[in-house]
Design a protein around this motif. Structure first.
Motif, PDB file in Angstrom:
ATOM      1  N   ARG A  55      89.481 111.012  13.086  1.00  0.00           N
ATOM      2  CA  ARG A  55      89.573 112.472  12.964  1.00  0.00           C
ATOM      3  C   ARG A  55      90.994 112.885  13.303  1.00  0.00           C
ATOM      4  N   SER A  56      91.407 114.040  12.832  1.00  0.00           N
ATOM      5  CA  SER A  56      92.676 114.597  13.297  1.00  0.00           C
ATOM      6  C   SER A  56      92.482 115.084  14.724  1.00  0.00           C
TER       7      SER A  56
ATOM      8  N   PHE B  60     100.221 125.607  13.089  1.00  0.00           N
ATOM      9  CA  PHE B  60      99.838 124.352  12.451  1.00  0.00           C
ATOM     10  C   PHE B  60     100.619 123.156  12.987  1.00  0.00           C
TER      11      PHE B  60
ATOM     12  N   GLN C 121     100.877 121.011  18.133  1.00  0.00           N
ATOM     13  CA  GLN C 121     100.661 119.735  18.842  1.00  0.00           C
ATOM     14  C   GLN C 121     101.922 118.874  18.909  1.00  0.00           C
TER      15      GLN C 121
ATOM     16  N   CYS D 124      97.480 113.084  14.568  1.00  0.00           N
ATOM     17  CA  CYS D 124      97.363 114.142  13.552  1.00  0.00           C
ATOM     18  C   CYS D 124      98.581 114.081  12.643  1.00  0.00           C
ATOM     19  N   TRP D 125      98.313 114.048  11.377  1.00  0.00           N
ATOM     20  CA  TRP D 125      99.371 114.100  10.343  1.00  0.00           C
ATOM     21  C   TRP D 125      99.876 115.536  10.303  1.00  0.00           C
ATOM     22  N   ILE D 126     101.166 115.738  10.453  1.00  0.00           N
ATOM     23  CA  ILE D 126     101.733 117.087  10.398  1.00  0.00           C
ATOM     24  C   ILE D 126     102.607 117.215   9.163  1.00  0.00           C
ATOM     25  N   GLY D 127     102.174 118.111   8.280  1.00  0.00           N
ATOM     26  CA  GLY D 127     102.969 118.368   7.072  1.00  0.00           C
ATOM     27  C   GLY D 127     103.830 119.609   7.202  1.00  0.00           C
ATOM     28  N   TRP D 128     103.493 120.447   8.187  1.00  0.00           N
ATOM     29  CA  TRP D 128     104.257 121.674   8.372  1.00  0.00           C
ATOM     30  C   TRP D 128     105.421 121.414   9.323  1.00  0.00           C
TER      31      TRP D 128
ATOM     32  N   ARG E 130      83.106 116.785   3.777  1.00  0.00           N
ATOM     33  CA  ARG E 130      83.721 116.066   2.671  1.00  0.00           C
ATOM     34  C   ARG E 130      82.929 116.332   1.405  1.00  0.00           C
TER      35      ARG E 130
HETATM   36  C1  FMN Z   1      99.546 115.639   3.942  1.00  0.00           C
HETATM   37  C2  FMN Z   1      98.828 116.200   5.157  1.00  0.00           C
HETATM   38  C3  FMN Z   1      99.405 117.261   5.848  1.00  0.00           C
HETATM   39  C4  FMN Z   1      98.766 117.770   7.004  1.00  0.00           C
HETATM   40  N1  FMN Z   1      99.409 118.744   7.724  1.00  0.00           N
HETATM   41  C5  FMN Z   1      98.850 119.200   8.875  1.00  0.00           C
HETATM   42  C6  FMN Z   1      99.554 120.123   9.715  1.00  0.00           C
HETATM   43  O1  FMN Z   1     100.694 120.504   9.436  1.00  0.00           O
HETATM   44  N2  FMN Z   1      98.952 120.554  10.852  1.00  0.00           N
HETATM   45  C7  FMN Z   1      97.699 120.121  11.213  1.00  0.00           C
HETATM   46  O2  FMN Z   1      97.218 120.544  12.270  1.00  0.00           O
HETATM   47  N3  FMN Z   1      96.995 119.228  10.445  1.00  0.00           N
HETATM   48  C8  FMN Z   1      97.552 118.756   9.299  1.00  0.00           C
HETATM   49  N4  FMN Z   1      96.896 117.809   8.533  1.00  0.00           N
HETATM   50  C9  FMN Z   1      95.555 117.315   8.941  1.00  0.00           C
HETATM   51  C10 FMN Z   1      94.452 117.888   8.048  1.00  0.00           C
HETATM   52  O3  FMN Z   1      94.256 119.251   8.360  1.00  0.00           O
HETATM   53  C11 FMN Z   1      93.159 117.077   8.256  1.00  0.00           C
HETATM   54  O4  FMN Z   1      93.375 115.741   7.867  1.00  0.00           O
HETATM   55  C12 FMN Z   1      91.992 117.630   7.447  1.00  0.00           C
HETATM   56  O5  FMN Z   1      91.644 118.932   7.878  1.00  0.00           O
HETATM   57  C13 FMN Z   1      90.728 116.750   7.541  1.00  0.00           C
HETATM   58  O6  FMN Z   1      90.351 116.586   8.905  1.00  0.00           O
HETATM   59  P1  FMN Z   1      90.227 115.133   9.547  1.00  0.00           P
HETATM   60  O7  FMN Z   1      91.590 114.479   9.474  1.00  0.00           O
HETATM   61  O8  FMN Z   1      89.801 115.356  10.996  1.00  0.00           O
HETATM   62  O9  FMN Z   1      89.200 114.383   8.780  1.00  0.00           O
HETATM   63  C14 FMN Z   1      97.506 117.262   7.415  1.00  0.00           C
HETATM   64  C15 FMN Z   1      96.939 116.188   6.695  1.00  0.00           C
HETATM   65  C16 FMN Z   1      97.593 115.647   5.601  1.00  0.00           C
HETATM   66  C17 FMN Z   1      97.000 114.444   4.887  1.00  0.00           C
END
Ligand code: FMN
Length: 184
Positions: A14-15, A73, A76, A121-125, A161
């Motif tokens: 999970r994120s 966003f 973290q 957590c993946w951060i794209g922002w 999903r």
């Molecule tokens: C390319 C990408 C960019 C993302 N950017 C952000 C972000 O900037 N901030 C954040 O809190 N989560 C970010 N996420 C996490 C997603 O919100 C999260 O993977 C999605 O809601 C599904 O939840 P899960 O990872 O718990 O299954 C990102 C995920 C991906 C793959």
């Protein structure tokens, strides 16, 4: 140390956006980076590079340069014990695939961390300019992702999903998977 099967790991990651105030040892980070090296890449070019950021001031700086509406966003980034910054230098021949290559490595990182009990957590922002300046990255560098990591302080429920029938098709996109075709 936690050990889980691959499929179980894929489904239970999970994120994680909230972390314990507990340091992540270097040897664990090294194990994750060692695992990430095995991600597939176009022509095996392995363009991924990672800067591992622990310095509090640098983390705060990584968060900067965003519009106010976007800041939630990325909160973290300032709170996680570790932030991985994934980037590459574009090559003329392979640039079409290099974002995919680095994304593969980032996914490996999330899953390897999960297998070892770390949350990520993946951060794209983020502001690419700010990240490049903070870390002295080359001018040509492309920043693909920031990944926050640490021991989880939350246990979020799985996010919804889409079902397989919505995302997969048989032979052409007119025939959804599960539209009555018998098992082969
Ligand atoms: C390319 C990408 C960019 C993302 N950017 C952000 C972000 O900037 N901030 C954040 O809190 N989560 C970010 N996420 C996490 C997603 O919100 C999260 O993977 C999605 O809601 C599904 O939840 P899960 O990872 O718990 O299954 C990102 C995920 C991906 C793959």
């Amino acid at each position: 140390m936690k050990d889980i099967t691959l499929i179980e790991g894929l489904k239970t990651r999970r994120s994680i956006r909230s972390y314990l105030d507990k340091p992540v040892p270097d040897r664990l980070i090294e194990e994750l980076l060692e695992t990430v090296r095995w991600a597939p890449s176009s022509s095996n070019n392995q363009p991924w590079r990672f800067v591992v950021v622990r310095d509090q001031k640098k983390k705060a700086s990584l968060r900067g340069g965003l519009r106010d509406a976007i800041i939630p966003f990325s909160k973290q980034i300032g709170e996680a014990p570790v932030v991985f910054v994934a980037w590459y230098t574009p090559s003329i021949v392979l640039k079409k695939w290099q974002v995919s290559d680095v994304s593969n490595a980032v996914t490996y990182l999330l899953l390897a961390a999960h297998a070892r009990g770390l949350g990520t957590c993946w951060i794209g922002w983020f502001s690419e300019e700010r990240v490049k300046k903070t870390l002295n990255l080359p001018k040509k560098a492309v920043v693909v992702a920031l990944v926050t990591a640490g021991y989880p302080a939350e246990d979020p429920k799985p996010k919804d999903r889409k079902p397989v029938s919505d995302i997969a098709f048989r032979d052409t996109c007119d025939a959804p998977w599960g539209s009555g075709v018998a098992d082969r």
